[in-house]
Design an enzyme around this catalytic site. Sequence first.
Site, PDB file in Angstrom:
ATOM      1  N   GLU A 333       0.887  -1.174   0.000  1.00  0.00           N
ATOM      2  CA  GLU A 333       0.000   0.000   0.000  1.00  0.00           C
ATOM      3  C   GLU A 333       0.910   1.205   0.000  1.00  0.00           C
ATOM      4  OE1 GLU A 333      -3.068  -0.355  -0.616  1.00  0.00           O
ATOM      5  OE2 GLU A 333      -3.024  -2.529  -0.352  1.00  0.00           O
ATOM      6  N   CYS A 367      -1.625   8.778   4.474  1.00  0.00           N
ATOM      7  CA  CYS A 367      -1.648   8.466   3.047  1.00  0.00           C
ATOM      8  C   CYS A 367      -2.965   8.926   2.440  1.00  0.00           C
ATOM      9  CB  CYS A 367      -1.465   6.974   2.851  1.00  0.00           C
ATOM     10  SG  CYS A 367      -2.522   6.038   3.944  1.00  0.00           S
TER      11      CYS A 367
HETATM   12  P1  NAD Z   1       9.017   5.243   3.113  1.00  0.00           P
HETATM   13  O1  NAD Z   1       8.777   4.628   1.789  1.00  0.00           O
HETATM   14  O2  NAD Z   1      10.072   6.269   3.230  1.00  0.00           O
HETATM   15  O3  NAD Z   1       9.379   4.112   4.166  1.00  0.00           O
HETATM   16  C1  NAD Z   1       8.546   2.981   4.367  1.00  0.00           C
HETATM   17  C2  NAD Z   1       9.399   1.836   4.853  1.00  0.00           C
HETATM   18  O4  NAD Z   1      10.268   1.446   3.780  1.00  0.00           O
HETATM   19  C3  NAD Z   1      10.307   2.204   6.032  1.00  0.00           C
HETATM   20  O5  NAD Z   1      10.379   1.103   6.902  1.00  0.00           O
HETATM   21  C4  NAD Z   1      11.628   2.456   5.346  1.00  0.00           C
HETATM   22  O6  NAD Z   1      12.738   2.252   6.195  1.00  0.00           O
HETATM   23  C5  NAD Z   1      11.587   1.407   4.260  1.00  0.00           C
HETATM   24  N1  NAD Z   1      12.527   1.623   3.162  1.00  0.00           N
HETATM   25  C6  NAD Z   1      13.112   2.771   2.767  1.00  0.00           C
HETATM   26  N2  NAD Z   1      13.945   2.519   1.739  1.00  0.00           N
HETATM   27  C7  NAD Z   1      13.868   1.197   1.479  1.00  0.00           C
HETATM   28  C8  NAD Z   1      14.475   0.311   0.545  1.00  0.00           C
HETATM   29  N3  NAD Z   1      15.344   0.752  -0.347  1.00  0.00           N
HETATM   30  N4  NAD Z   1      14.131  -0.994   0.575  1.00  0.00           N
HETATM   31  C9  NAD Z   1      13.230  -1.449   1.458  1.00  0.00           C
HETATM   32  N5  NAD Z   1      12.659  -0.679   2.385  1.00  0.00           N
HETATM   33  C10 NAD Z   1      12.956   0.627   2.393  1.00  0.00           C
HETATM   34  O7  NAD Z   1       7.612   5.803   3.629  1.00  0.00           O
HETATM   35  P2  NAD Z   1       7.285   6.553   4.987  1.00  0.00           P
HETATM   36  O8  NAD Z   1       7.843   7.935   4.914  1.00  0.00           O
HETATM   37  O9  NAD Z   1       7.595   5.734   6.186  1.00  0.00           O
HETATM   38  O10 NAD Z   1       5.696   6.618   4.904  1.00  0.00           O
HETATM   39  C11 NAD Z   1       5.068   7.546   4.103  1.00  0.00           C
HETATM   40  C12 NAD Z   1       4.611   6.949   2.803  1.00  0.00           C
HETATM   41  O11 NAD Z   1       3.809   5.813   3.071  1.00  0.00           O
HETATM   42  C13 NAD Z   1       3.735   7.883   2.008  1.00  0.00           C
HETATM   43  O12 NAD Z   1       4.056   7.779   0.642  1.00  0.00           O
HETATM   44  C14 NAD Z   1       2.337   7.368   2.277  1.00  0.00           C
HETATM   45  O13 NAD Z   1       1.388   7.686   1.295  1.00  0.00           O
HETATM   46  C15 NAD Z   1       2.573   5.906   2.379  1.00  0.00           C
HETATM   47  N6  NAD Z   1       1.524   5.229   3.137  1.00  0.00           N
HETATM   48  C16 NAD Z   1       0.587   4.537   2.441  1.00  0.00           C
HETATM   49  C17 NAD Z   1      -0.449   3.901   3.115  1.00  0.00           C
HETATM   50  C18 NAD Z   1      -1.509   3.145   2.363  1.00  0.00           C
HETATM   51  O14 NAD Z   1      -2.258   2.420   2.981  1.00  0.00           O
HETATM   52  N7  NAD Z   1      -1.582   3.294   1.053  1.00  0.00           N
HETATM   53  C19 NAD Z   1      -0.515   3.981   4.502  1.00  0.00           C
HETATM   54  C20 NAD Z   1       0.479   4.688   5.192  1.00  0.00           C
HETATM   55  C21 NAD Z   1       1.507   5.302   4.488  1.00  0.00           C
END
Ligand code: NAD
Length: 581
Positions: A333, A367
């Site tokens: 998501e 989100c």
């Molecule tokens: P992010 O993508 O920066 O991080 C999410 C997770 O991915 C973290 O645990 C991070 O450490 C990890 N990550 C970062 N780089 C990575 C890599 N190269 N490989 C694997 N994992 C990696 O997102 P965030 O800032 O924590 O959250 C915000 C984002 O999440 C926004 O884009 C928001 O829209 C989305 N979000 C979506 C939903 C949904 O249900 N659609 C819900 C909540 C948040």
Amino acid sequence: MSTSAIRPKRVSSASRSAPSENDGLGVESVEPRRAAAVLSGFNGTRRVPPPVNEPIKSYGPGSPERAELKNRLKSMSAERIDIPLIIGGAEIRSGDVAQSVMPHKHRHVLADWHRASAEHVDLAVKSAQQAAREWANWAWEDRAAVFLKAAELLATKWRATLNAATMLGQSKTAFQAEIDSACELIDFWRFNPHYAQSLYDEQPLSDRTMWNQLDYRPLEGFVYAVTPFNFTSIAGNLPTAPALMGNTVIWKPASSAMLSAYYIMKLLEEAGLPPGVINFVPGDPGMISDKLLAHRDLAGVHFTGSTAVFNSMWKTIGASMSRYKSYPRIVGETGGKDFIVAHRSADPAALSVAIARGGFEYQGQKCSAASRVYIPESIWPEVRDRTVAIMKDIRMGDVTDFRNFMGAVIDKKAFTKISEYLEHGRKNATVVAGGVARGESGYFIEPTLIETKDPAYRLLCEEIFGPVVTAHVYPDAKWAETLKIVDETSPYALTGAVFGTDRQAIREAALALRNAAGNFYVNDKPTGAVVGQQPFGGARGSGTNDKAGSKLNLVRWISPRSVKETFSPPVDYRYPFMQEE
Ligand code: NAD
């Protein structure tokens, strides 16, 4: 109720255990906890208690929950805890530490957390594989009981702790923490067992000569759960939903939400989750992902976060296809650019409240947050003035001051990125209200309303993930054209809302925007989905739309086996048609 029992021991850097010389991995000298074999011995069709959404507590003045939460906020602010890795039930201190701070007071350190090394990641895989041998064979009702107990612990003894950790570590107000880290996570843990039961209930047809059965096996291998900073409930749900279905999991929490993530692990341990079923592995996401996504036993990825990160993980998985034992399930998501579109028949008062709550609660870091709004010119002056009046009234600051409606954005990186968008708005559009960023003591961004005449303006297209709402004002007569613009402006399709009292206009919007949002609201803000009521997720660039907290999500964590048993197998190979006339 006293919360002292669930406070971890405060560990100073001097007394922190050094990596043991034996294994070089920092596993403490205590024996790792081992899973006890659970033997099935029960006759009867068991039914999980019917789930009911957890009531939201008010935290109003004089309420017992307010007093308890304030106490816990005080004690948590006064401690600096040490967060280890938890692999196979053993606490591991790598000695390579980073800090968790309060976003609204960023010099205040709440915790030191240990980063995993590549060897720890290998250890986590081994531990998940070992635990799978028993966990996969537990009766599903016994697995469900662990999470039902976790829900009850969170509703009572752990509620103040998880809410306080979410408030201090992620800068949520008491109400935003309550609907997330308490109510939504409790709901995930109560509704998922109910959905699992209804899934397991689905069995094929049989007749008197045969019995056909579906064995809903867990996946063969481990599930990699990667969680975002912005919802404690999502952090709790992503590792536990696959675990409920019999899988074992390696969980990489977000570095900016480590405090609440750690308390989730401790709560699950208290609820009786066996060691190794969920392995808590904080650390460098690139390194951890490189190792796990290349592993032969990767059975699934349960991700929530940004679209860019998910795309890069999918790409790595695609490039590694020849290595895997099975096709990994990829569930993600991701981002959103959520809209509110108003018809000229909309009620300006309801619309402005939806813009303020939908756009600015939790600093726009949901989100689902409303970040682009489309308003007809006939009602724009009233909607604008009402929204600005609310914005002027909004208090922002330290979330332990309950008068505040907003806290700070999560970290310096987010603060800088949002500030750049504000600068872009100042130069290329009209800042109607707000627009100021102050980062000296906490990462504060004022709620901001921007107006643009250009429907393709950058701030209407890109996910900002901050308290910035951009409005496009359209001529009343261009309703149908505007719906087309809303549908085509951004690559995302997560949430959206239509406001209006003209039923025909609402039907038109629902149809024109059918694929523009996985969660669509009529006369309501596009945030605040509730488990069991509005299953959540979007399509297009917003993810695989596997609807967290629903049966549809659980389906991704099973690999059914059909079993046919024949009661009287034929003993002659010939068929009747082969006989002579
Ligand atoms: P992010 O993508 O920066 O991080 C999410 C997770 O991915 C973290 O645990 C991070 O450490 C990890 N990550 C970062 N780089 C990575 C890599 N190269 N490989 C694997 N994992 C990696 O997102 P965030 O800032 O924590 O959250 C915000 C984002 O999440 C926004 O884009 C928001 O829209 C989305 N979000 C979506 C939903 C949904 O249900 N659609 C819900 C909540 C948040």
